[in-house]
Design a protein around this motif. Structure first.
Motif, mmCIF file in Angstrom:
data_model
loop_
_atom_site.group_PDB
_atom_site.id
_atom_site.type_symbol
_atom_site.label_atom_id
_atom_site.label_comp_id
_atom_site.label_asym_id
_atom_site.label_seq_id
_atom_site.Cartn_x
_atom_site.Cartn_y
_atom_site.Cartn_z
ATOM 1 N N ASP A 101 6.457 10.242 -5.204
ATOM 2 C CA ASP A 101 6.940 9.483 -6.349
ATOM 3 C C ASP A 101 7.858 8.361 -5.846
ATOM 4 O OD1 ASP A 101 9.570 10.506 -5.973
ATOM 5 O OD2 ASP A 101 9.195 12.194 -7.317
ATOM 6 N N VAL A 102 8.407 7.581 -6.752
ATOM 7 C CA VAL A 102 9.169 6.390 -6.372
ATOM 8 C C VAL A 102 10.374 6.742 -5.506
ATOM 9 C CG1 VAL A 102 10.670 4.579 -7.299
ATOM 10 C CG2 VAL A 102 8.400 4.953 -8.284
ATOM 11 N N LEU A 103 11.173 7.717 -5.924
ATOM 12 C CA LEU A 103 12.356 8.075 -5.142
ATOM 13 C C LEU A 103 11.973 8.706 -3.807
ATOM 14 C CD1 LEU A 103 15.125 9.428 -7.558
ATOM 15 C CD2 LEU A 103 14.902 7.178 -6.504
ATOM 16 N N GLN A 104 10.940 9.499 -3.780
ATOM 17 C CA GLN A 104 10.488 10.090 -2.511
ATOM 18 C C GLN A 104 10.018 9.015 -1.543
ATOM 19 O OE1 GLN A 104 7.505 12.717 -4.069
ATOM 20 N NE2 GLN A 104 8.879 14.503 -4.119
ATOM 21 N N TYR A 105 9.346 8.015 -2.074
ATOM 22 C CA TYR A 105 8.878 6.902 -1.238
ATOM 23 C C TYR A 105 10.068 6.169 -0.620
ATOM 24 C CZ TYR A 105 6.488 2.513 -0.048
ATOM 25 O OH TYR A 105 5.988 1.414 0.612
ATOM 26 N N ARG A 152 8.392 -4.489 -7.265
ATOM 27 C CA ARG A 152 9.808 -4.093 -7.276
ATOM 28 C C ARG A 152 10.056 -2.979 -6.255
ATOM 29 N NH1 ARG A 152 13.165 -5.050 -11.933
ATOM 30 N NH2 ARG A 152 12.220 -6.556 -13.361
ATOM 31 N N LEU A 153 9.138 -2.005 -6.201
ATOM 32 C CA LEU A 153 9.274 -0.923 -5.233
ATOM 33 C C LEU A 153 9.150 -1.457 -3.808
ATOM 34 C CD1 LEU A 153 9.572 2.064 -4.588
ATOM 35 C CD2 LEU A 153 7.107 2.334 -4.951
ATOM 36 N N HIS A 206 0.852 -1.186 0.000
ATOM 37 C CA HIS A 206 0.000 0.000 0.000
ATOM 38 C C HIS A 206 0.896 1.248 0.000
ATOM 39 C CE1 HIS A 206 -3.471 -2.523 0.728
ATOM 40 N NE2 HIS A 206 -2.871 -3.060 1.762
ATOM 41 N N PRO A 207 1.320 1.711 -1.176
ATOM 42 C CA PRO A 207 2.201 2.882 -1.232
ATOM 43 C C PRO A 207 1.474 4.145 -0.782
ATOM 44 C CG PRO A 207 1.457 2.281 -3.424
ATOM 45 C CD PRO A 207 0.998 1.195 -2.514
ATOM 46 N N TYR A 208 2.240 5.080 -0.267
ATOM 47 C CA TYR A 208 1.664 6.334 0.189
ATOM 48 C C TYR A 208 1.332 7.237 -1.000
ATOM 49 C CZ TYR A 208 3.682 4.817 4.631
ATOM 50 O OH TYR A 208 4.002 4.096 5.743
ATOM 51 N N PHE A 228 19.115 -1.263 -8.715
ATOM 52 C CA PHE A 228 19.146 -2.722 -8.604
ATOM 53 C C PHE A 228 17.782 -3.326 -8.902
ATOM 54 C CE2 PHE A 228 18.380 -6.534 -6.046
ATOM 55 C CZ PHE A 228 19.358 -7.376 -6.542
ATOM 56 N N CYS A 229 16.735 -2.683 -8.453
ATOM 57 C CA CYS A 229 15.378 -3.203 -8.633
ATOM 58 C C CYS A 229 14.734 -2.749 -9.943
ATOM 59 C CB CYS A 229 14.500 -2.788 -7.453
ATOM 60 S SG CYS A 229 14.956 -3.585 -5.895
#
Length: 312
Positions: A94-98, A144-145, A88-90, A123-124
């Motif tokens: 964005d991806v890097l901020q997460y 992946r994230l 459950h992403p916030y 890597f991912c």
């Protein structure tokens, strides 16, 4: 002897009248990938949550690198990376901020934090998605994230609960490749999945649970030897299938014989010497054999042989 990286000792956990985990014990060596297998309700997720310090057992303990999850949970959290079966992403990240958020939560600071975030993202396979909203990723990229978040603090032990659930075939193949890279880098991985053929290709060993109890544990070959008193053998011929069937019916140590096209399968109780002699007799009897060998049991076979389908 080398101390196991993960040691589950007589673990028990109940929810009301349901005994989710019942006196469960097993151990994992460093650098090992172990598949955690069982039907729904077998106790896999409960065991993983206890090992990840997210639940407290009614009895027993779990040691990670010799550290108790009950006595020193903070030290255990430094050593493990837990990937739950739900991601459950916030929102509004964005991806890097997460990833940066969780890197800060793990105490990473300054350039080290920035470098770690970018290294793990690379890597991912997330570099091309760095500014993509975390909530806008496909299922495969979301997993992946989820894995990347788990790797930020460089844990010794990865506890992965159904990480390939819902992924398409290509995403599963790519995810499996990531796991193999992590194992090659020295990570110890406990992974649960219902996709048994893929676990069989990835894992060094398996632990099979049913109704909270350990049924069997070990390598696939070890478990196969323990549960199969007879081995399955297959031969392929150029014609003469009926002649082969009649020949095998007269041979010692040969059990059930079944014909499938140009192949004949049978169970065999003899050893290697006896099998070599059987092959020699078959050729001497004029059978034109193009293939002859054991049929190795896979993880699905072992699961069906060792469990009874009991749910709770």
């Amino acid at each position: 002897m080398t101390t196991p990286l993960l040691e589950v000792r007589h673990l028990s956990r109940s929810y009301g009248r349901v005994r989710a985990v019942d006196d469960l014990s097993f151990a994992m060596a460093r650098g090992q990938i172990t598949g955690f297998v069982g039907p729904n309700g077998a106790g896999k997720t409960t065991t993983m949550r206890i090992a990840a310090t997210l639940d407290i057992p009614d009895g027993g303990d779990v040691l990670v690198d010799g550290v108790s999850v009950l006595v020193e949970p903070r030290k255990v959290r430094q050593r493990i990376g837990y990937m739950s079966d739900q991601f459950h992403p916030y929102a509004n990240l964005d991806v890097l901020q997460y990833l940066d958020f969780f890197a800060r939560a793990h105490g990473l600071r300054g350039r080290r934090r920035q470098q770690t975030v970018r290294t793990v993202a690379s890597f991912c396979g997330l570099t091309g998605f760095a500014d993509r909203p975390a909530t806008g990723l496909s299922k495969g990229m979301g997993q992946r994230l989820h894995l990347a978040k788990t790797l930020l603090h460089d844990p010794q032990l990865l506890i992965l609960d159904e990480p390939a659930a819902g992924l398409d075939p290509r995403a599963r193949i790519e995810f499996r490749a990531l796991l193999k890279e992590l194992a090659a880098a020295g990570k110890t991985i406990l992974i649960s999945s219902h996709i048994l053929p893929e676990l069989g290709e990835t894992c060094d060993s398996v632990v099979v649970l049913e109704k909270g109890k350990r049924v069997v544990a070990g390598t696939i070959a070890e478990i196969q030897r323990s549960v199969q008193h007879q081995q399955a053998v297959q031969l392929r011929l150029l014609g003469e299938v009926e002649a082969a069937e009649k020949f095998l019916a007269t041979q010692p140590d040969v059990g059930e014989v079944a014909v499938d096209g140009d192949r004949v399968r049978f169970t065999y109780a003899g050893g290697d010497e006896e099998m070599a002699a059987l092959l020699a007799r078959a050729i001497g009897a004029g059978l034109r054999i193009t293939e002859f060998g054991r049929i190795e049991a896979d993880l699905e076979d072992i699961f069906l042989q060792t469990t009874k389908g009991n749910l709770q």
